[in-house]
Each structure stands twice: as structure tokens, then as C-alpha cells.
Scaffold this motif. Structure first.
Motif, mmCIF file in Angstrom:
data_model
loop_
_atom_site.group_PDB
_atom_site.id
_atom_site.type_symbol
_atom_site.label_atom_id
_atom_site.label_comp_id
_atom_site.label_asym_id
_atom_site.label_seq_id
_atom_site.Cartn_x
_atom_site.Cartn_y
_atom_site.Cartn_z
ATOM 1 N N VAL A 295 -8.450 -12.910 8.641
ATOM 2 C CA VAL A 295 -7.104 -12.479 8.231
ATOM 3 C C VAL A 295 -7.109 -11.767 6.869
ATOM 4 O O VAL A 295 -6.447 -10.725 6.714
ATOM 5 C CB VAL A 295 -6.132 -13.686 8.208
ATOM 6 N N PRO A 296 -7.835 -12.256 5.843
ATOM 7 C CA PRO A 296 -7.844 -11.539 4.552
ATOM 8 C C PRO A 296 -8.386 -10.110 4.655
ATOM 9 O O PRO A 296 -7.881 -9.192 3.998
ATOM 10 C CB PRO A 296 -8.764 -12.408 3.669
ATOM 11 N N VAL A 297 -9.406 -9.909 5.511
ATOM 12 C CA VAL A 297 -9.956 -8.563 5.712
ATOM 13 C C VAL A 297 -8.896 -7.652 6.329
ATOM 14 O O VAL A 297 -8.735 -6.491 5.934
ATOM 15 C CB VAL A 297 -11.210 -8.608 6.625
ATOM 16 N N GLY A 298 -8.148 -8.196 7.280
ATOM 17 C CA GLY A 298 -7.067 -7.436 7.906
ATOM 18 C C GLY A 298 -6.003 -7.043 6.909
ATOM 19 O O GLY A 298 -5.513 -5.903 6.927
ATOM 20 N N LEU A 299 -5.652 -7.954 6.004
ATOM 21 C CA LEU A 299 -4.655 -7.645 4.971
ATOM 22 C C LEU A 299 -5.128 -6.511 4.061
ATOM 23 O O LEU A 299 -4.357 -5.615 3.711
ATOM 24 C CB LEU A 299 -4.357 -8.895 4.132
ATOM 25 N N GLY A 300 -6.409 -6.560 3.679
ATOM 26 C CA GLY A 300 -6.977 -5.503 2.837
ATOM 27 C C GLY A 300 -6.959 -4.156 3.535
ATOM 28 O O GLY A 300 -6.624 -3.119 2.933
ATOM 29 N N ALA A 301 -7.293 -4.163 4.831
ATOM 30 C CA ALA A 301 -7.284 -2.917 5.601
ATOM 31 C C ALA A 301 -5.872 -2.354 5.718
ATOM 32 O O ALA A 301 -5.666 -1.135 5.659
ATOM 33 C CB ALA A 301 -7.874 -3.163 6.989
ATOM 34 N N GLY B 133 -1.935 4.646 12.467
ATOM 35 C CA GLY B 133 -2.103 3.692 13.551
ATOM 36 C C GLY B 133 -3.551 3.464 13.935
ATOM 37 O O GLY B 133 -3.940 2.350 14.259
ATOM 38 N N ILE B 134 -4.372 4.524 13.894
ATOM 39 C CA ILE B 134 -5.785 4.391 14.250
ATOM 40 C C ILE B 134 -6.459 3.384 13.324
ATOM 41 O O ILE B 134 -7.222 2.518 13.746
ATOM 42 C CB ILE B 134 -6.497 5.751 14.164
ATOM 43 N N PHE B 135 -6.170 3.480 12.027
ATOM 44 C CA PHE B 135 -6.769 2.600 11.034
ATOM 45 C C PHE B 135 -6.322 1.152 11.267
ATOM 46 O O PHE B 135 -7.114 0.208 11.174
ATOM 47 C CB PHE B 135 -6.377 3.074 9.636
ATOM 48 N N PHE C 187 -3.499 -2.677 3.545
ATOM 49 C CA PHE C 187 -3.147 -2.105 2.238
ATOM 50 C C PHE C 187 -3.615 -0.650 2.161
ATOM 51 O O PHE C 187 -2.869 0.239 1.734
ATOM 52 C CB PHE C 187 -3.786 -2.938 1.126
ATOM 53 N N ILE C 188 -4.848 -0.417 2.607
ATOM 54 C CA ILE C 188 -5.390 0.957 2.624
ATOM 55 C C ILE C 188 -4.598 1.824 3.599
ATOM 56 O O ILE C 188 -4.282 2.985 3.305
ATOM 57 C CB ILE C 188 -6.881 0.931 3.016
ATOM 58 N N GLY D 170 0.817 -1.208 0.000
ATOM 59 C CA GLY D 170 0.000 0.000 0.000
ATOM 60 C C GLY D 170 0.850 1.257 0.000
ATOM 61 O O GLY D 170 0.529 2.242 -0.671
ATOM 62 N N ALA D 171 1.961 1.231 0.760
ATOM 63 C CA ALA D 171 2.858 2.390 0.816
ATOM 64 C C ALA D 171 3.467 2.675 -0.557
ATOM 65 O O ALA D 171 3.612 3.838 -0.957
ATOM 66 C CB ALA D 171 3.953 2.148 1.846
ATOM 67 N N ILE D 172 3.814 1.613 -1.274
ATOM 68 C CA ILE D 172 4.380 1.792 -2.623
ATOM 69 C C ILE D 172 3.336 2.399 -3.561
ATOM 70 O O ILE D 172 3.617 3.336 -4.315
ATOM 71 C CB ILE D 172 4.885 0.438 -3.180
#
Length: 271
Positions: A154-160, A176-178, A162-163, A83-85
Motif C-alpha cells: 500500500v505505501p508503494v501505491g501511495l507514492g506512485a 490512468g496508465i501510471f 503522488f507521482i 501530487g496534483a497540488i
């Protein structure tokens, strides 16, 4: 004189950010852009450098207390670094007005999240990915009680994550809040584990983003150095003051401050 002013402003930002666990970046970027007229891209780059420094110190303490879930952090960092990239690539084509509006919106979001009462949401079932990767963990409370926890969605966490990585690169914040919201709300981790793991991840995400900004030439030493040192000093004093101050009052005052700054950032972006 200019560097001294940046230094003391950053101490104040680090102090406030540390008191509420938000980090100094969410304070220092609006201050540098709104009151000192610094280009928002340079302010974001300086903020990212400071996040790397402050996160490293706090992360060491959490690791010592075994609150950080390293396995989970490494997995979720795949999402945040990607996501940072993407965020850095988007920043090249995004104008400053949009960044002001996006930052203002994030400040509003942060203010709302700070008003929520934080309670643990424990997962009842371990996600299949968590079982295969052995992500579930445990930690010991101060009273000696052993807390066992599982990891959900876990997949939902990975998507979050990325954002969160995109927001970090675009806005110069640890987001950090997100991250805590995703781990606490979606993955059902204990709040202490969510906060500690998020703090560990913030430094890694900021490092990836800061490296990209460095390659583009947006890191100005005359801005980044006093800001980083000031935020570190402010965060130290904030950590010392936190146990002595009424958290509820600080939180309410800070929500008002965040809202006012958010309005100013939105107005500047719309101009």
C-alpha cells in the motif's frame, strides 16, 4: 468556425482514447498544440475539464458492477490530490519547452505500456495497512464466479499515486496508465479492479487540477467547451465501437501514432 474545428478534432481524440482506455486528453493536447498552435497551458486546462466529464460517466458504470474499490480509491486519492497540488505549483515555474518534452516522454512511456500483455497479478498476502483499513475486496464475473482479492504494498501505491497526480496537473492527462500500472504491478490487484478504480480516481484528480488552473485563469471557455463536448461524444462512439473492432490491430496502429506524436512533441520542446 474555430469552435466547430475544435469540436470535431476532440471527437476524433475522444474516439481513439476511448478505444484504448487512455482518455481523450493524451490525444487532444498534442493535436491542439502541434496543429492548431494553441498555448500548451490552455490545452492542458481544457483537457482536464474534459477528463472530469468523461470519467464521471464511466465511473458510474463500474460502480454499478462493483468493480471499483471505493475504500482503496479514497486512500490513494490522498496521494494523487497532494501530487496534483504540487504539480500545479510546479507548473507556475515550468516553461512550455519542458512541458512539451515531458509530454513527449509520457507518450513514449504510454506506447511501451500498451505493447505489454495485460495479465492479472494477484496478491498472496494482505498488507498490514490493507488489513487495518479493510481494503481487500471482491467482485463477481459475468459467469457468476466470485473473485476475492487482497492488496499488497500500500505505501508503494501511495507514492506512485503522488507521482501520477503531479503528471496529471502538469500535462492535463488522467495519468490512468501510471495508476493502473501501480495497482496492477505493485499492489497486485486484478486488472479489472485496477482499471475501474483508476477511472474513478482520474475524475477526482482532474477536478483538483482543473480547479487550480481555473483560479489561475488558464481555462478558456472558447477552447474548453468544444473540447469537452467533443471528447464526450467521441468517447461514447468509441465505447460502442470497441467490441466490434480487433483490439490487437488498433493497439499496434495506435502505438505507431503515439510514437510519431511523441517525436514531434520532443522536437518542439527542444526548439
Amino acid at each position: 468556425m474555430y469552435s466547430i474545428l475544435l469540436f470535431f478534432i476532440s471527437i476524433f481524440a475522444g474516439l481513439l482514447g476511448s478505444l484504448l482506455g487512455l482518455g481523450g486528453g493524451i490525444i487532444v493536447v498534442p493535436v491542439l498544440t502541434l496543429f492548431l498552435g494553441i498555448d500548451i497551458r490552455y490545452a492542458i486546462a481544457a483537457s482536464l475539464i474534459s477528463i472530469v466529464a468523461t470519467s464521471s460517466g464511466a465511473a458510474a458504470s463500474f460502480l454499478k458492477d462493483h468493480l471499483t474499490n471505493l475504500r482503496l480509491a479514497v486512500l490513494l486519492e490522498v496521494g494523487t490530490v497532494c501530487g496534483a497540488i504540487v504539480g500545479f505549483l510546479l507548473a507556475k515555474s515550468v516553461n512550455s519547452s519542458f512541458l512539451f518534452i515531458l509530454f513527449g516522454g509520457f507518450l513514449f512511456f504510454s506506447a511501451v505500456m500498451m505493447l505489454r500483455k495485460k495479465e492479472d497479478h494477484r496478491a498472496e498476502f494482505d498488507h498490514p495497512w490493507s488489513q487495518k483499513l479493510k481494503l481487500a475486496g471482491q467482485y463477481t464475473e459475468k459467469n457468476g464466479e466470485l473473485i476475492l482479492y487482497k492488496v499488497a504494498q500500500v505505501p508503494v501505491g501511495l507514492g506512485a499515486m503522488f507521482i501520477a497526480g503531479i503528471l496529471s496537473a502538469l500535462l492535463g492527462i488522467g495519468s490512468g496508465i501510471f495508476k493502473v500500472m501501480a495497482m496492477d504491478g505493485a499492489m497486485k490487484l486484478p486488472m479489472k479492479v485496477s482499471s475501474a478504480t483508476s477511472n474513478f480516481m482520474i475524475g477526482v484528480t482532474a477536478t483538483a487540477s482543473a480547479g487550480a488552473y481555473f483560479l489561475r485563469g488558464d481555462i478558456r471557455p472558447e477552447i474548453a467547451c468544444p473540447v469537452s463536448v467533443g471528447i464526450i461524444v467521441g468517447s461514447y462512439f468509441g465505447a460502442r465501437l470497441m467490441p466490434k473492432m480487433p483490439a490487437a490491430i488498433i493497439r499496434k496502429i495506435f502505438v505507431v501514432v503515439l510514437t510519431i506524436v511523441a517525436v514531434q512533441m520532443l522536437m518542439k520542446g527542444m526548439k
